[in-house]
Design a protein around this motif. Structure first.
Motif, PDB file in Angstrom:
ATOM      1  N   UNK A 149       0.854  -1.189   0.000  1.00  0.00           N
ATOM      2  CA  UNK A 149       0.000   0.000   0.000  1.00  0.00           C
ATOM      3  C   UNK A 149       0.890   1.238   0.000  1.00  0.00           C
ATOM      4  N   UNK A 150       0.602   2.165  -0.886  1.00  0.00           N
ATOM      5  CA  UNK A 150       1.414   3.386  -0.972  1.00  0.00           C
ATOM      6  C   UNK A 150       0.964   4.361   0.115  1.00  0.00           C
ATOM      7  N   UNK A 151       1.511   4.136   1.301  1.00  0.00           N
ATOM      8  CA  UNK A 151       1.130   4.930   2.463  1.00  0.00           C
ATOM      9  C   UNK A 151       2.343   5.116   3.352  1.00  0.00           C
ATOM     10  N   UNK A 152       2.574   6.365   3.749  1.00  0.00           N
ATOM     11  CA  UNK A 152       3.666   6.668   4.668  1.00  0.00           C
ATOM     12  C   UNK A 152       3.070   6.863   6.065  1.00  0.00           C
ATOM     13  N   UNK A 153       3.609   6.125   7.024  1.00  0.00           N
ATOM     14  CA  UNK A 153       3.078   6.151   8.376  1.00  0.00           C
ATOM     15  C   UNK A 153       3.975   6.998   9.266  1.00  0.00           C
ATOM     16  N   UNK A 154       3.429   8.103   9.766  1.00  0.00           N
ATOM     17  CA  UNK A 154       4.185   8.946  10.695  1.00  0.00           C
ATOM     18  C   UNK A 154       4.142   8.273  12.063  1.00  0.00           C
ATOM     19  N   UNK A 155       5.257   7.727  12.471  1.00  0.00           N
ATOM     20  CA  UNK A 155       5.305   6.905  13.685  1.00  0.00           C
ATOM     21  C   UNK A 155       5.570   7.761  14.913  1.00  0.00           C
ATOM     22  N   UNK A 156       4.530   7.974  15.689  1.00  0.00           N
ATOM     23  CA  UNK A 156       4.673   8.683  16.952  1.00  0.00           C
ATOM     24  C   UNK A 156       5.031   7.677  18.049  1.00  0.00           C
ATOM     25  N   UNK A 157       5.366   8.164  19.188  1.00  0.00           N
ATOM     26  CA  UNK A 157       5.664   7.260  20.290  1.00  0.00           C
ATOM     27  C   UNK A 157       7.130   7.163  20.631  1.00  0.00           C
ATOM     28  N   UNK A 158       8.008   7.738  19.787  1.00  0.00           N
ATOM     29  CA  UNK A 158       9.436   7.696  20.098  1.00  0.00           C
ATOM     30  C   UNK A 158       9.806   8.872  20.997  1.00  0.00           C
ATOM     31  N   UNK A 187      -7.648   3.594   0.648  1.00  0.00           N
ATOM     32  CA  UNK A 187      -6.740   3.623  -0.502  1.00  0.00           C
ATOM     33  C   UNK A 187      -7.052   2.512  -1.502  1.00  0.00           C
ATOM     34  N   UNK A 188      -7.599   1.389  -1.031  1.00  0.00           N
ATOM     35  CA  UNK A 188      -7.991   0.323  -1.947  1.00  0.00           C
ATOM     36  C   UNK A 188      -9.077   0.784  -2.909  1.00  0.00           C
ATOM     37  N   UNK A 224       0.175   9.756   0.246  1.00  0.00           N
ATOM     38  CA  UNK A 224      -0.688   9.688   1.423  1.00  0.00           C
ATOM     39  C   UNK A 224       0.120   9.443   2.686  1.00  0.00           C
ATOM     40  N   UNK A 225      -0.294  10.101   3.759  1.00  0.00           N
ATOM     41  CA  UNK A 225       0.338   9.959   5.066  1.00  0.00           C
ATOM     42  C   UNK A 225      -0.739   9.639   6.094  1.00  0.00           C
ATOM     43  N   UNK A 226      -0.429   8.737   7.003  1.00  0.00           N
ATOM     44  CA  UNK A 226      -1.303   8.454   8.143  1.00  0.00           C
ATOM     45  C   UNK A 226      -0.508   8.667   9.425  1.00  0.00           C
ATOM     46  N   UNK A 227      -1.167   9.205  10.432  1.00  0.00           N
ATOM     47  CA  UNK A 227      -0.507   9.443  11.716  1.00  0.00           C
ATOM     48  C   UNK A 227      -0.798   8.265  12.637  1.00  0.00           C
ATOM     49  N   UNK A 228       0.264   7.562  13.043  1.00  0.00           N
ATOM     50  CA  UNK A 228       0.144   6.451  13.993  1.00  0.00           C
ATOM     51  C   UNK A 228       0.378   7.001  15.394  1.00  0.00           C
ATOM     52  N   UNK A 229      -0.680   7.134  16.217  1.00  0.00           N
ATOM     53  CA  UNK A 229      -0.538   7.850  17.490  1.00  0.00           C
ATOM     54  C   UNK A 229       0.328   7.167  18.539  1.00  0.00           C
ATOM     55  N   UNK A 230       0.383   5.823  18.511  1.00  0.00           N
ATOM     56  CA  UNK A 230       1.049   5.158  19.637  1.00  0.00           C
ATOM     57  C   UNK A 230       1.722   3.860  19.226  1.00  0.00           C
TER      58      UNK A 230
END
Length: 322
Positions: free
Chosen positions: A25-34, A276-277, A286-292
């Motif tokens: 899937x062409x999606x960039x995940x903004x990884x929070x939690x660090x 996206x499918x 596309x970007x998705x925010x991963x909160x945790x």
């Protein structure tokens, strides 16, 4: 090299996970939690406390108090400890045991409300307990994440600006919806600075944030049992609702690739990939925010007995994803 002098200074990161190899899937995940709080909630926690201090609402003898189902409570415990303040978190039985333990380890007092309000559920009961504490002792300061504009301003000034910097050709942004802080901060930023970006709010089935039908929810974080005052639906292009079982399925699918995310993140990724499918995702950035992250969900999302108990028949495929 980044050098900080306190846990409250580590708020931002620029780590993105390209999900093309893992999920096709062409999606960039903004990884929070660090950060020391383990979630995106460290930003509004720091912003609300700093704003209240600047406005003279918090003094050296003040006691911070907030209602939280987990992640914001941990974030406020980190910020309070770093600033030498006392903090009381009012939560309920749905709070992850790991989150409650983390708050206590950080020196916070954790108050668990056992009985839901007849009309407003556990959220209303938690708020009532906070108000009672504040009425009893004037040293208590309720930050009130549900109505505090600093909640969304933190994401306007930080989260959204960072995404805009890294993705100048962004087409679609997927944001989970809890109190609405992350969603509204990002939505306002892009409406003002880049209105062509398509804002997709991801909510849980059973949440009433966008006039959805109320229903049982077991994963804390996203969703709400009563409409959140901060949310302005006119700033959102589209709403995607995700079943909790599908959020669990996504969490476990990613874990099988070594990516251990929290329940809120699984919900957002699940909603984003399904959206996206149905669209020409190969042409979209596309970007998705991963909160945790997922460590504090070991007793829930990643526990087979918990999953079978809460989602009943038909959960075998969830368990097999590991």
């Amino acid at each position: 090299m980044t050098i900080i002098t306190g846990a409250d200074e580590l708020l931002d990161n620029e780590v993105y996970l390209d999900l093309r190899r893992l999920l096709n899937c062409r999606l960039y995940l903004k990884c929070e939690g660090f950060n020391f709080a383990g979630s995106v909630k460290v930003r509004p926690a720091a912003w609300m406390v700093t704003t209240a201090q600047r406005d003279g609402l918090i003094g050296p003898d003040s006691v911070l108090i907030e209602s939280s189902s987990g992640n914001l409570g941990v974030a406020l415990a980190v910020i309070a400890a770093a600033k030498g303040l006392r903090f009381v978190c009012v939560t309920d039985p749905k709070c992850n045991p790991a989150a409650a333990d983390l708050m206590r380890a950080l020196g916070a007092e954790v108050v668990v409300v056992d009985e839901p309000d007849a009309a407003g559920g556990y959220l209303a009961a938690r708020k009532a307990r906070v108000r009672a504490r504040c009425a009893e002792d004037p040293s208590y300061v309720w930050l009130n994440q549900y109505e505090n504009p600093a909640n969304w301003v933190a994401h306007y000034e930080n989260t959204a600006a960072l995404i805009a910097k890294q993705f100048p050709r962004l087409d679609t942004l997927f944001i989970g919806t809890g109190t609405g802080g992350t969603l509204m901060g990002c939505a306002r930023y892009f409406r003002e600075h880049r209105p062509s970006v398509h804002i997709v709010a991801v909510d849980s089935v059973g949440s009433v944030n966008f006039s959805g039908a109320p229903g049982p929810r077991h994963i804390p974080g996203l969703g709400a049992s009563t409409p959140m005052p901060l949310i302005d639906a006119s700033l959102v292009n589209e709403v995607v609702r995700v079943r909790e079982a599908d959020a669990v399925r996504m969490c476990r699918r990613l874990a099988s690739h070594g990516v251990l995310l929290g329940g809120s993140s699984g919900t957002v990724v699940g909603g984003a990939t399904e959206w996206l499918k149905q669209h020409d995702s190969d042409r979209l950035t596309s970007v998705a925010i991963a909160p945790d992250l997922g460590e504090r969900y070991m007793d829930t999302v990643y526990d087979d007995a918990w999953v079978e108990r809460h989602y009943g028949p038909g959960t075998q495929d969830l368990l097999e994803n590991t």
